[in-house]
Every structure is written in C-alpha cells, then in structure tokens.
Motif scaffolding. Structure first.
Motif, PDB file in Angstrom:
ATOM      1  N   MET A  48      -4.762  -2.918 -18.896  1.00  0.00           N
ATOM      2  CA  MET A  48      -3.849  -2.959 -20.035  1.00  0.00           C
ATOM      3  C   MET A  48      -2.406  -2.838 -19.557  1.00  0.00           C
ATOM      4  O   MET A  48      -1.497  -3.426 -20.135  1.00  0.00           O
ATOM      5  N   HIS A  49      -2.186  -2.113 -18.493  1.00  0.00           N
ATOM      6  CA  HIS A  49      -0.840  -1.971 -17.922  1.00  0.00           C
ATOM      7  C   HIS A  49      -0.257  -3.345 -17.582  1.00  0.00           C
ATOM      8  O   HIS A  49       0.944  -3.592 -17.802  1.00  0.00           O
ATOM      9  N   SER A  50      -1.084  -4.249 -17.072  1.00  0.00           N
ATOM     10  CA  SER A  50      -0.620  -5.595 -16.730  1.00  0.00           C
ATOM     11  C   SER A  50      -0.241  -6.384 -17.976  1.00  0.00           C
ATOM     12  O   SER A  50       0.744  -7.129 -17.969  1.00  0.00           O
ATOM     13  N   VAL A  51      -1.006  -6.211 -19.041  1.00  0.00           N
ATOM     14  CA  VAL A  51      -0.687  -6.874 -20.312  1.00  0.00           C
ATOM     15  C   VAL A  51       0.650  -6.358 -20.828  1.00  0.00           C
ATOM     16  O   VAL A  51       1.525  -7.136 -21.230  1.00  0.00           O
ATOM     17  N   GLN A  52       0.833  -5.043 -20.778  1.00  0.00           N
ATOM     18  CA  GLN A  52       2.088  -4.446 -21.239  1.00  0.00           C
ATOM     19  C   GLN A  52       3.267  -4.887 -20.367  1.00  0.00           C
ATOM     20  O   GLN A  52       4.340  -5.205 -20.891  1.00  0.00           O
ATOM     21  N   ALA A  53       3.061  -4.934 -19.061  1.00  0.00           N
ATOM     22  CA  ALA A  53       4.134  -5.343 -18.148  1.00  0.00           C
ATOM     23  C   ALA A  53       4.536  -6.797 -18.391  1.00  0.00           C
ATOM     24  O   ALA A  53       5.730  -7.130 -18.386  1.00  0.00           O
TER      25      ALA A  53
ATOM     26  N   GLY B  30       0.797  -1.224   0.000  1.00  0.00           N
ATOM     27  CA  GLY B  30       0.000   0.000   0.000  1.00  0.00           C
ATOM     28  C   GLY B  30       0.830   1.274   0.000  1.00  0.00           C
ATOM     29  O   GLY B  30       0.292   2.363   0.157  1.00  0.00           O
ATOM     30  N   VAL B  31       2.130   1.169  -0.179  1.00  0.00           N
ATOM     31  CA  VAL B  31       3.001   2.344  -0.230  1.00  0.00           C
ATOM     32  C   VAL B  31       2.778   3.108  -1.529  1.00  0.00           C
ATOM     33  O   VAL B  31       2.840   4.335  -1.556  1.00  0.00           O
ATOM     34  N   SER B  32       2.502   2.380  -2.587  1.00  0.00           N
ATOM     35  CA  SER B  32       2.246   2.968  -3.898  1.00  0.00           C
ATOM     36  C   SER B  32       0.847   2.563  -4.344  1.00  0.00           C
ATOM     37  O   SER B  32       0.498   1.385  -4.306  1.00  0.00           O
ATOM     38  N   VAL B  33       0.048   3.546  -4.734  1.00  0.00           N
ATOM     39  CA  VAL B  33      -1.321   3.285  -5.190  1.00  0.00           C
ATOM     40  C   VAL B  33      -1.378   3.545  -6.693  1.00  0.00           C
ATOM     41  O   VAL B  33      -0.952   4.599  -7.170  1.00  0.00           O
ATOM     42  N   GLN B  34      -1.895   2.575  -7.419  1.00  0.00           N
ATOM     43  CA  GLN B  34      -1.983   2.678  -8.875  1.00  0.00           C
ATOM     44  C   GLN B  34      -3.333   3.239  -9.301  1.00  0.00           C
ATOM     45  O   GLN B  34      -4.328   3.055  -8.599  1.00  0.00           O
ATOM     46  N   ASP B  35      -3.372   3.891 -10.457  1.00  0.00           N
ATOM     47  CA  ASP B  35      -4.625   4.444 -10.961  1.00  0.00           C
ATOM     48  C   ASP B  35      -5.302   3.504 -11.958  1.00  0.00           C
ATOM     49  O   ASP B  35      -6.108   3.926 -12.772  1.00  0.00           O
ATOM     50  N   TYR B  36      -4.953   2.238 -11.888  1.00  0.00           N
ATOM     51  CA  TYR B  36      -5.568   1.220 -12.728  1.00  0.00           C
ATOM     52  C   TYR B  36      -5.893   0.017 -11.850  1.00  0.00           C
ATOM     53  O   TYR B  36      -5.465  -0.071 -10.703  1.00  0.00           O
TER      54      TYR B  36
END
Length: 143
Positions: free
Chosen positions: A98-103, A31-37
């Motif tokens: 989509m970020h997960s697909v790209q990663a 929870g240190v970094s929160v993603q916008d996706y």
C-alpha cells in the motif's frame, strides 16, 4: 514577475522532490535502508531513474526552456501509467505494498502541480507577449 515566481516555485519543487526520490530509492536499492513492507524492485528502479530525469526537468524549468512543458507532460503520463499498474498489482497480487500505491499517488499529484504551475507561467508569458505586440502595433499605426 508572477510568471517568474510560478516557474521558480515549480523548479524548486521539481528539484527537491527529485532529489528526495533519488536519494530514498537509492538507499533502498543499495540496502542502506530496509523497509518493513514489500519492496517491488522494478518500481524502485523506475523511481530512481525518473528521479534523476526529474533533476534535468527541474533545471529546464529553472532556465525556462521552451520545450519543458512537453517533458513535464511525459513524466506526468509515465507516472500516471505506472500508478495504474501499481494499483492493478496491489489488488491482483501481493507484490506491491500500500505504501507504493500511496507514494505513486503523491508523485502523480506533485507532477500535476508542477505541470499546472509551469502551464500558468507560460500562459501568462504568452498573454503578456501578446499585449506588448498589440501595444507596439497600435503605437506604430499612430505614426
């Protein structure tokens, strides 16, 4: 020399990529970094675990462990399988961004490069070993 350079480059890529994967994934998990996706938690856990595994594989590449190519193949196959699952989830549901697909695309490509570097390193090592054996055999035949 070329074989050592390829192996060292592969080890450095593996270790740096694995550290980045582990740190970034851990920050999101904690929870240190929160993603916008949309974050698919099982994928995140997989990435952190495989990032830690990657550190061990990178160390094995560095010391030129004889079974390291098998470890690289396993990681590459696992990433490829997860990549297919992520693509399916992306198209069939809203659980994966989509970020997960790209990663996962990047992960598969990076591990493919690592595999090729180590394979070429091992291939040139075997070629050099065979040349030395042929030369020494020829030398012993002359005596």
């Amino acid at each position: 020399m070329k074989k050592n350079l390829l192996r060292i480059i592969a080890a450095i890529i593996t270790i740096i990529f694995s550290i980045l994967t582990t740190v970034e994934g851990s920050k999101v998990l904690l929870g240190v970094s929160v993603q916008d996706y949309t974050v698919f938690t099982p994928l995140l856990i997989y990435n952190v675990i495989i990032g830690i595994v990657g550190l061990f594989v990178g160390a094995a590449i560095w010391v030129n462990h004889k079974k390291v190519i098998a470890s690289i193949k396993i990681v590459l196959i696992m990433h490829s399988a997860v990549f297919v699952i992520v693509i399916a989830l992306y198209f069939l549901s809203n659980e994966v961004a989509m970020h997960s697909v790209q990663a996962m695309t990047v992960r598969v490509l990076v591990w493919l490069v690592i595999f090729i570097l180590v394979w070429k390193s091992n291939k040139s090592e075997i070629h050099n070993k065979n040349n030395v054996e042929q030369i020494s055999k020829g030398y012993s035949d002359e005596k």
